[in-house]
Design a protein around this motif. Structure first.
Motif, PDB file in Angstrom:
ATOM      1  N   GLU A  56      92.542  22.006  -5.064  1.00 33.79           N
ATOM      2  CA  GLU A  56      93.015  21.615  -3.741  1.00 33.79           C
ATOM      3  C   GLU A  56      94.523  21.774  -3.643  1.00 33.79           C
ATOM      4  O   GLU A  56      95.225  21.677  -4.660  1.00 33.79           O
ATOM      5  CB  GLU A  56      92.632  20.155  -3.460  1.00 33.79           C
ATOM      6  CG  GLU A  56      91.507  20.023  -2.451  1.00 33.79           C
ATOM      7  CD  GLU A  56      91.199  18.578  -2.085  1.00 33.79           C
ATOM      8  OE1 GLU A  56      90.788  18.358  -0.949  1.00 33.79           O
ATOM      9  OE2 GLU A  56      91.343  17.684  -2.926  1.00 33.79           O
ATOM     10  N   ASN A  88      92.415  21.318   2.098  1.00 28.63           N
ATOM     11  CA  ASN A  88      92.590  19.905   2.404  1.00 28.63           C
ATOM     12  C   ASN A  88      92.585  19.595   3.898  1.00 28.63           C
ATOM     13  O   ASN A  88      93.220  18.640   4.331  1.00 28.63           O
ATOM     14  CB  ASN A  88      93.929  19.443   1.805  1.00 28.63           C
ATOM     15  CG  ASN A  88      93.807  18.083   1.169  1.00 28.63           C
ATOM     16  OD1 ASN A  88      92.713  17.534   1.096  1.00 28.63           O
ATOM     17  ND2 ASN A  88      94.913  17.531   0.725  1.00 28.63           N
ATOM     18  N   ASP A  97      86.481  23.559   2.533  1.00 31.00           N
ATOM     19  CA  ASP A  97      86.739  22.554   3.582  1.00 31.00           C
ATOM     20  C   ASP A  97      86.448  23.082   4.998  1.00 31.00           C
ATOM     21  O   ASP A  97      86.415  22.321   5.951  1.00 31.00           O
ATOM     22  CB  ASP A  97      88.174  22.023   3.488  1.00 31.00           C
ATOM     23  CG  ASP A  97      89.223  23.127   3.456  1.00 31.00           C
ATOM     24  OD1 ASP A  97      88.926  24.223   2.937  1.00 31.00           O
ATOM     25  OD2 ASP A  97      90.336  22.905   3.948  1.00 31.00           O
ATOM     26  N   SER A 149      90.099  24.304  -1.651  1.00 28.52           N
ATOM     27  CA  SER A 149      90.178  23.590  -0.377  1.00 28.52           C
ATOM     28  C   SER A 149      91.630  23.462   0.047  1.00 28.52           C
ATOM     29  O   SER A 149      92.495  23.131  -0.758  1.00 28.52           O
ATOM     30  CB  SER A 149      89.549  22.206  -0.523  1.00 28.52           C
ATOM     31  OG  SER A 149      89.978  21.364   0.534  1.00 28.52           O
TER      32      SER A 149
END
Ligand SMILES: Nc1ncnc2c1ncn2[C@@H]1O[C@H](COP(=O)(O)OP(=O)(O)O)[C@@H](O)[C@H]1O
Ligand SMILES: [Mg+2]
Length: 293
Positions: free
Chosen positions: A43, A178, A137, A176
């Motif tokens: 991430e 985020n 995500d 991801s």
């Protein structure tokens, strides 16, 4: 054929060899992923080297990279497999009149009529691969749940065909940006790596790697200014990708220093929002102006 690291240092050196300069925790987590067979969730903000890590790892481990680019609305048919309806239809038409349904059915639900999508390709590959599930995500929680099942069992059930079990174990990286919180269930199954903007020394090393001819002084100024810009409250702070672009542009322009003028004229390479441009021009531009000899 494929490489099997025995120590963290192997991974560190191996990634460097293929042009990726890992931070300490990056090498450690990559090593553990390769040895424990656990997926890694990477991430961090956009442009800090998440996707590149998967590519570099595949290249170092000498494995094929299978990439699933996620997007809103991605479903199993695009991620796992789907039946090749056209081909099935053609076969049905080609069957002799009077062929019973059972015979036709046996025929058209065979592997030959299956369209493999990335997750299935990774599972079914006879050679171990690196599986990159990029920007997870962007999908919804339903998709995440399907993925969980796959990542814990490494098998896919196809109602008409039966179970397809992994012949080899892929190294799995999920990334991801985020933009939404991922489920606890997914995080529990993964090793976790947070990639942030690098330190100025680390970034200088990365920039040098991508623009080796850039004068030393320009490189040093560049990473200092980038760090300064990132401290402002921007919509989209410049990432490593922007630093590299800026370095390449400065190299092309033959800059031997970053003067306030150079800075102003190349600003749009590192910030790309109208309001950010104003903020940076004002706050950093002034500081550069004052600092310049
Ligand atoms: N540690 C690193 N070593 C070498 N290059 C890097 C590193 N981190 C980032 N980069 C470069 O930065 C750029 C952006 O990285 P990318 O993986 O696309 O970012 P992300 O997937 O996190 O959005 C790429 O061109 C990549 O080569
Ligand atoms: Mg990416």
């Amino acid at each position: 054929m494929s490489v099997d690291p025995v120590a963290v240092e192997d991974v560190s050196a191996g990634l460097r060899r293929v042009g990726y300069l890992p931070g300490e925790s990056t090498s450690l987590v990559a090593f553990l992923a390769a040895r424990l067979g656990k997926p890694v969730l990477v991430e961090g903000p956009a442009g800090v080297g998440k996707t590149e890590l998967a590519k570099a790892l595949a290249s170092y481990l000498d494995r094929r990279l299978v990439r699933l680019q996620c997007y809103e609305g991605l479903d199993e048919a695009k991620a796992l497999y789907e039946w090749n309806y056209r081909k099935q239809l053609l076969r049905i038409q080609a069957e002799a009149q009077g062929t019973g349904w059972d015979a036709v059915q046996d025929d058209i639900f065979g592997e030959e009529f299956l369209l493999e999508r990335p997750l299935m390709t990774a599972i079914a590959s006879p050679e171990p691969v690196v599986l990159l599930i990029d920007e997870i995500d962007k999908t919804d929680q339903e998709f995440e749940a399907m993925l969980l099942e796959l990542l814990s069992d490494f098998q896919i059930s196809i109602p008409e065909l039966g179970r397809i079990e992994a012949r080899t174990h892929p190294v799995v990286l999920l990334t991801s940006n985020n933009t939404r919180e991922l489920t606890e269930a997914l995080k529990r199954r993964c090793l976790y790596l947070w990639l942030d903007y690098p330190s100025t020394e680390h970034e200088l090393e990365i920039v040098r790697l991508h623009a080796p001819e850039l004068p030393e002084k320009v490189g040093e100024r560049l990473v200092e200014i980038i760090a300064m810009v990132r401290e402002l409250d921007l919509k989209k702070p410049p990432s490593i990708a922007e630093s590299i672009d800026w370095a390449r542009a400065l190299l092309l322009l033959g800059a031997d220093d970053i003067t306030p003028e150079t800075f102003r004229s190349t600003l749009s390479i590192i910030v790309k929002h109208r309001t950010d441009l104003d903020t940076v021009a004002e706050r950093v531009g002034v500081r550069l102006g004052v600092a310049a000899p």
